[in-house]
Design an enzyme around this catalytic site. Structure first.
Site, PDB file in Angstrom:
ATOM      1  N   ASN A  10       0.874  -1.174   0.000  1.00  0.00           N
ATOM      2  CA  ASN A  10       0.000   0.000   0.000  1.00  0.00           C
ATOM      3  C   ASN A  10       0.907   1.218   0.000  1.00  0.00           C
ATOM      4  O   ASN A  10       1.492   1.554   1.031  1.00  0.00           O
ATOM      5  CB  ASN A  10      -0.889  -0.040   1.262  1.00  0.00           C
ATOM      6  CG  ASN A  10      -1.696   1.241   1.440  1.00  0.00           C
ATOM      7  OD1 ASN A  10      -1.831   2.031   0.514  1.00  0.00           O
ATOM      8  ND2 ASN A  10      -2.225   1.436   2.644  1.00  0.00           N
ATOM      9  N   TRP A  11       1.015   1.844  -1.161  1.00  0.00           N
ATOM     10  CA  TRP A  11       1.964   2.960  -1.281  1.00  0.00           C
ATOM     11  C   TRP A  11       1.461   4.242  -0.632  1.00  0.00           C
ATOM     12  O   TRP A  11       2.193   5.190  -0.494  1.00  0.00           O
ATOM     13  CB  TRP A  11       2.269   3.211  -2.772  1.00  0.00           C
ATOM     14  CG  TRP A  11       3.346   2.324  -3.314  1.00  0.00           C
ATOM     15  CD1 TRP A  11       3.693   1.079  -2.869  1.00  0.00           C
ATOM     16  CD2 TRP A  11       4.238   2.624  -4.400  1.00  0.00           C
ATOM     17  NE1 TRP A  11       4.725   0.577  -3.605  1.00  0.00           N
ATOM     18  CE2 TRP A  11       5.087   1.500  -4.560  1.00  0.00           C
ATOM     19  CE3 TRP A  11       4.394   3.705  -5.263  1.00  0.00           C
ATOM     20  CZ2 TRP A  11       6.082   1.462  -5.539  1.00  0.00           C
ATOM     21  CZ3 TRP A  11       5.382   3.655  -6.251  1.00  0.00           C
ATOM     22  CH2 TRP A  11       6.220   2.544  -6.373  1.00  0.00           C
ATOM     23  N   LYS A  12       0.188   4.299  -0.288  1.00  0.00           N
ATOM     24  CA  LYS A  12      -0.415   5.525   0.251  1.00  0.00           C
ATOM     25  C   LYS A  12      -0.131   6.687  -0.722  1.00  0.00           C
ATOM     26  O   LYS A  12      -0.010   6.425  -1.924  1.00  0.00           O
ATOM     27  CB  LYS A  12       0.088   5.788   1.670  1.00  0.00           C
ATOM     28  CG  LYS A  12      -0.042   4.528   2.539  1.00  0.00           C
ATOM     29  CD  LYS A  12       0.129   4.764   3.982  1.00  0.00           C
ATOM     30  CE  LYS A  12      -0.026   3.433   4.725  1.00  0.00           C
ATOM     31  NZ  LYS A  12      -0.026   3.582   6.167  1.00  0.00           N
ATOM     32  N   HIS A  96      -9.478   1.582   4.670  1.00  0.00           N
ATOM     33  CA  HIS A  96      -8.229   1.750   5.426  1.00  0.00           C
ATOM     34  C   HIS A  96      -8.481   2.712   6.588  1.00  0.00           C
ATOM     35  O   HIS A  96      -9.266   3.646   6.467  1.00  0.00           O
ATOM     36  CB  HIS A  96      -7.139   2.293   4.496  1.00  0.00           C
ATOM     37  CG  HIS A  96      -5.785   2.276   5.126  1.00  0.00           C
ATOM     38  ND1 HIS A  96      -5.375   3.234   6.023  1.00  0.00           N
ATOM     39  CD2 HIS A  96      -4.765   1.377   5.033  1.00  0.00           C
ATOM     40  CE1 HIS A  96      -4.144   2.927   6.435  1.00  0.00           C
ATOM     41  NE2 HIS A  96      -3.764   1.812   5.844  1.00  0.00           N
ATOM     42  N   GLU A  98      -6.841   5.099   7.689  1.00  0.00           N
ATOM     43  CA  GLU A  98      -6.606   6.514   7.375  1.00  0.00           C
ATOM     44  C   GLU A  98      -7.833   7.124   6.700  1.00  0.00           C
ATOM     45  O   GLU A  98      -8.178   8.278   6.924  1.00  0.00           O
ATOM     46  CB  GLU A  98      -5.345   6.644   6.497  1.00  0.00           C
ATOM     47  CG  GLU A  98      -4.084   6.415   7.328  1.00  0.00           C
ATOM     48  CD  GLU A  98      -2.895   5.866   6.569  1.00  0.00           C
ATOM     49  OE1 GLU A  98      -2.873   5.936   5.324  1.00  0.00           O
ATOM     50  OE2 GLU A  98      -1.979   5.353   7.237  1.00  0.00           O
ATOM     51  N   GLU A 168      -5.606  -4.499  10.586  1.00  0.00           N
ATOM     52  CA  GLU A 168      -4.585  -3.467  10.735  1.00  0.00           C
ATOM     53  C   GLU A 168      -4.846  -2.675  12.014  1.00  0.00           C
ATOM     54  O   GLU A 168      -5.618  -1.704  11.992  1.00  0.00           O
ATOM     55  CB  GLU A 168      -4.625  -2.515   9.538  1.00  0.00           C
ATOM     56  CG  GLU A 168      -4.263  -3.158   8.220  1.00  0.00           C
ATOM     57  CD  GLU A 168      -3.611  -2.167   7.270  1.00  0.00           C
ATOM     58  OE1 GLU A 168      -2.600  -2.533   6.684  1.00  0.00           O
ATOM     59  OE2 GLU A 168      -4.095  -1.027   7.144  1.00  0.00           O
ATOM     60  N   GLY A 174       2.515   2.483  10.587  1.00  0.00           N
ATOM     61  CA  GLY A 174       3.500   3.548  10.395  1.00  0.00           C
ATOM     62  C   GLY A 174       4.217   3.951  11.668  1.00  0.00           C
ATOM     63  O   GLY A 174       4.874   4.987  11.714  1.00  0.00           O
ATOM     64  N   SER A 213       3.341  -1.932  10.305  1.00  0.00           N
ATOM     65  CA  SER A 213       4.791  -2.013  10.534  1.00  0.00           C
ATOM     66  C   SER A 213       5.385  -3.382  10.225  1.00  0.00           C
ATOM     67  O   SER A 213       6.282  -3.856  10.931  1.00  0.00           O
ATOM     68  CB  SER A 213       5.137  -1.584  11.978  1.00  0.00           C
ATOM     69  OG  SER A 213       4.792  -0.224  12.173  1.00  0.00           O
ATOM     70  N   GLY A 234       2.758  -1.179   4.231  1.00  0.00           N
ATOM     71  CA  GLY A 234       2.817   0.231   3.854  1.00  0.00           C
ATOM     72  C   GLY A 234       4.235   0.638   3.517  1.00  0.00           C
ATOM     73  O   GLY A 234       4.747   0.362   2.427  1.00  0.00           O
ATOM     74  N   GLY A 235       4.918   1.267   4.481  1.00  0.00           N
ATOM     75  CA  GLY A 235       6.255   1.832   4.252  1.00  0.00           C
ATOM     76  C   GLY A 235       7.229   0.891   3.563  1.00  0.00           C
ATOM     77  O   GLY A 235       7.936   1.293   2.630  1.00  0.00           O
TER      78      GLY A 235
HETATM   79  P1  PGA Z   1       2.858   0.396   7.526  1.00  0.00           P
HETATM   80  O1  PGA Z   1       1.382   0.633   6.897  1.00  0.00           O
HETATM   81  O2  PGA Z   1       3.351  -0.929   7.003  1.00  0.00           O
HETATM   82  O3  PGA Z   1       3.675   1.556   7.027  1.00  0.00           O
HETATM   83  O4  PGA Z   1       2.696   0.386   9.008  1.00  0.00           O
HETATM   84  C1  PGA Z   1       0.467  -0.419   6.744  1.00  0.00           C
HETATM   85  C2  PGA Z   1      -0.817   0.104   6.141  1.00  0.00           C
HETATM   86  O5  PGA Z   1      -1.274   1.176   6.531  1.00  0.00           O
HETATM   87  O6  PGA Z   1      -1.415  -0.545   5.255  1.00  0.00           O
END
Ligand code: PGA
Length: 257
Positions: A10-12, A96, A98, A168, A174, A213, A234-235
């Site tokens: 997930n590149w956001k 998600h 966010e 999640e 993050g 994470s 994500g990251g």
């Molecule tokens: P993260 O994000 O791996 O950077 O914690 C995961 C996500 O939000 O899908």
């Protein structure tokens, strides 16, 4: 490896056309037949470019959201599932945390988007998870039951068989603080048991991936849980090598199970 194994990035709101090209160049040599199903979910504007670059690589393309409406019309700014599919996507992240926290997505909206994704030929990666306050208040199961319950109530068995569920925990996203392998397994088993109440066969075939994470150095331990079918990353998905390392960790974990 089970059919449930799945690793998605997930590149956001990150990336550029140049980043997409460099990522695919670096990812290609790391892909082989032993890896689980994989997808990379990028901002809408890069979906076409990623799908074209990934052609023949065996890694799918996804968006990070999808409209809850299925018919074309006056929905400024929205992108429908059939548009995503038209651009080469086969997945979309839905609900998600966010989007729930910053863009007001309610459980009802998440259900509408989940159903619209499926109707348009897109596999929704439906996210659920509790905040730290909710965990501290011992509300984890209540929160998950509400979020998952809405999806179970709003979707048919046929629709449910086409989703991927992502657990999640918001406090792990993050933050560098992932859930422990035990915490992840405990919640995944709980989610699967809730789905089993609806349909046992469905609960056994549904992919439930963990997000929060996940990094190359903790992936294998997290994947050890029987009910942890992979990850939403994500990251660590922004770099081809770390994303590939996580997929390889899933493959080697499955090989030892
Ligand atoms: P993260 O994000 O791996 O950077 O914690 C995961 C996500 O939000 O899908």
């Amino acid at each position: 490896m089970t059919n449930r194994a799945f690793v998605a990035g997930n590149w956001k709101m990150n990336g550029s056309r140049a980043d997409i090209d460099a990522f695919v160049d670096q990812l290609k040599p790391r892909i082989d037949d032993h890896l689980p199903r994989m997808a990379v979910c990028v901002p809408f504007v890069y979906v076409s470019r990623l799908a074209e670059a990934l052609g023949g690589v065996g890694v799918a393309t996804g968006g990070q959201d999808v409209a809850g409406e299925t018919e074309p019309g006056a929905f400024t700014g929205e992108v429908s599932a059939s548009m995503l599919a038209d651009c080469g996507a086969t997945y979309a992240v839905v609900g998600h945390s966010e989007r729930r926290a910053m863009y007001g997505e309610t459980d009802d909206i998440v259900v509408a988007k989940t159903r619209a994704a499926i109707a348009g030929g897109i596999t929704p990666i439906v996210c659920v998870g509790e905040t730290l306050e909710q965990r501290d208040a011992d509300e984890v199961e209540a929160v998950l039951n509400r979020q998952l319950g809405a999806v179970l109530e709003g979707c048919s068995d046929e629709e449910l068989s086409k989703i991927v569920l992502a657990y999640e925990p918001v406090w792990a996203i993050g933050t560098g603080r992932s859930a422990t392998p035990e915490q992840a397994q405990e919640i995944h088993a709980f989610l699967r048991s809730q789905i089993a109440k609806r349909a046992d066969t469905l609960s056994r075939s549904l992919s439930i991936v963990y997000g929060g994470s996940v990094k190359p150095d903790n992936a294998k331990a997290i994947f050890a849980g029987d009910d942890v079918d992979g990850a939403l990353v994500g990251g660590a998905s922004l770099k081809a090598d770390s994303f590939a390392d996580i997929a390889h960790a899933m493959a080697s974990q499955s090989a030892t199970n």
